[in-house]
Design a protein around this motif. Structure first.
Motif, short mmCIF file in Angstrom:
data_model
loop_
_atom_site.label_atom_id
_atom_site.label_comp_id
_atom_site.label_asym_id
_atom_site.label_seq_id
_atom_site.Cartn_x
_atom_site.Cartn_y
_atom_site.Cartn_z
N ASP A 49 0.83 -1.21 0.00
CA ASP A 49 0.00 0.00 0.00
C ASP A 49 0.86 1.26 0.00
O ASP A 49 0.57 2.23 -0.71
CB ASP A 49 -0.94 0.01 1.21
N LEU A 50 1.94 1.24 0.78
CA LEU A 50 2.84 2.40 0.83
C LEU A 50 3.52 2.61 -0.52
O LEU A 50 3.63 3.74 -1.01
CB LEU A 50 3.89 2.20 1.93
N LEU A 51 3.96 1.53 -1.16
CA LEU A 51 4.60 1.65 -2.46
C LEU A 51 3.62 2.14 -3.53
O LEU A 51 3.99 2.93 -4.40
CB LEU A 51 5.21 0.31 -2.88
N LYS A 52 2.37 1.70 -3.45
CA LYS A 52 1.36 2.20 -4.40
C LYS A 52 1.12 3.70 -4.20
O LYS A 52 0.97 4.44 -5.17
CB LYS A 52 0.04 1.43 -4.22
N ALA A 53 1.11 4.13 -2.95
CA ALA A 53 0.93 5.56 -2.68
C ALA A 53 2.13 6.36 -3.20
O ALA A 53 1.96 7.42 -3.81
CB ALA A 53 0.76 5.79 -1.17
N ASP A 54 3.33 5.85 -2.98
CA ASP A 54 4.53 6.51 -3.50
C ASP A 54 4.49 6.58 -5.03
O ASP A 54 4.82 7.60 -5.62
CB ASP A 54 5.80 5.78 -3.07
N TRP A 55 4.09 5.48 -5.66
CA TRP A 55 4.01 5.44 -7.12
C TRP A 55 3.00 6.47 -7.64
O TRP A 55 3.27 7.15 -8.63
CB TRP A 55 3.64 4.03 -7.59
N SER A 56 1.86 6.57 -6.98
CA SER A 56 0.86 7.54 -7.45
C SER A 56 1.36 8.97 -7.28
O SER A 56 1.06 9.83 -8.11
CB SER A 56 -0.47 7.34 -6.72
N LEU A 57 2.15 9.23 -6.24
CA LEU A 57 2.71 10.57 -6.08
C LEU A 57 3.79 10.85 -7.13
O LEU A 57 3.87 11.95 -7.68
CB LEU A 57 3.32 10.73 -4.68
N LEU A 58 4.61 9.85 -7.41
CA LEU A 58 5.71 10.05 -8.36
C LEU A 58 5.23 10.17 -9.80
O LEU A 58 5.91 10.77 -10.63
CB LEU A 58 6.71 8.90 -8.25
N THR A 59 4.09 9.61 -10.12
CA THR A 59 3.60 9.63 -11.50
C THR A 59 2.49 10.64 -11.74
O THR A 59 1.78 10.53 -12.74
CB THR A 59 3.12 8.23 -11.91
N GLN A 60 2.36 11.60 -10.86
CA GLN A 60 1.35 12.64 -11.08
C GLN A 60 1.75 13.46 -12.32
O GLN A 60 2.91 13.86 -12.46
CB GLN A 60 1.24 13.57 -9.87
N PRO A 61 0.81 13.71 -13.21
CA PRO A 61 1.14 14.43 -14.44
C PRO A 61 1.75 15.81 -14.18
O PRO A 61 2.68 16.21 -14.89
CB PRO A 61 -0.21 14.55 -15.15
N ALA A 62 1.27 16.52 -13.18
CA ALA A 62 1.82 17.86 -12.90
C ALA A 62 3.30 17.75 -12.49
O ALA A 62 4.13 18.55 -12.93
CB ALA A 62 1.03 18.54 -11.79
N ARG A 63 3.65 16.77 -11.69
CA ARG A 63 5.04 16.58 -11.27
C ARG A 63 5.91 16.20 -12.46
O ARG A 63 7.02 16.71 -12.63
CB ARG A 63 5.10 15.49 -10.20
N LEU A 64 5.41 15.29 -13.30
CA LEU A 64 6.18 14.87 -14.47
C LEU A 64 6.39 16.03 -15.45
O LEU A 64 7.46 16.16 -16.05
CB LEU A 64 5.49 13.69 -15.16
N GLN A 65 5.35 16.87 -15.61
CA GLN A 65 5.48 18.03 -16.49
C GLN A 65 6.54 18.98 -15.96
O GLN A 65 7.37 19.49 -16.72
CB GLN A 65 4.12 18.75 -16.60
N LYS A 66 6.54 19.19 -14.65
CA LYS A 66 7.52 20.09 -14.03
C LYS A 66 8.94 19.53 -14.21
O LYS A 66 9.88 20.27 -14.53
CB LYS A 66 7.19 20.23 -12.55
#
Length: 125
Positions: A49-66
């Protein structure tokens, strides 16, 4: 005093009590082992569950765009153009090269012209 049957019954009762104690002790050990495995399963599920939460934070489109804007010079990224997307039929086919091995000698006993030198105990006629 005591008859033989009384002594025999007492021995049977003591044996039954010892067997019951042994069985109860083994069951308690198994229960401890099961609880330990269940605890490990809960820990692994929490880790997932923690890794899934980390993955969702790391793959947010706004973060990737930045990140893409920050490292534009190093990555040299460009938007995908419509002409870059093709179907499977538009891809060139790779030629298939099938080698003919039917005329080649593959070696072994048949090529040596003799018989197999291994003794197997078979009857030779």
């Amino acid at each position: 005093m005591f008859r033989t049957s009384d002594i025999l019954l007492i021995a049977v009762m003591v044996s039954a009590a010892a067997f019951t104690y042994k069985t109860k002790h083994e069951a308690e050990e198994q229960l401890i082992a099961v609880r330990k495995i269940e605890q490990q399963i809960r820990f692994e599920e929490d880790s997932i569950d923690l890794l899934k939460a980390d993955w969702s934070l790391l793959t947010q489109p706004a973060r990737l765009q930045k990140l893409a804007e920050t490292y534009q010079n190093e990555l040299q990224l460009a938007p995908v153009e419509a002409r870059q997307i093709v179907g499977l039929n538009d891809l060139p086919t790779k030629p298939v090269d099938v080698q003919d091995t039917s005329s080649k000698r593959l070696g072994g006993v048949a090529d040596s012209g003799g018989t197999d030198k291994v003794v197997t105990g078979a009857v030779v006629r």
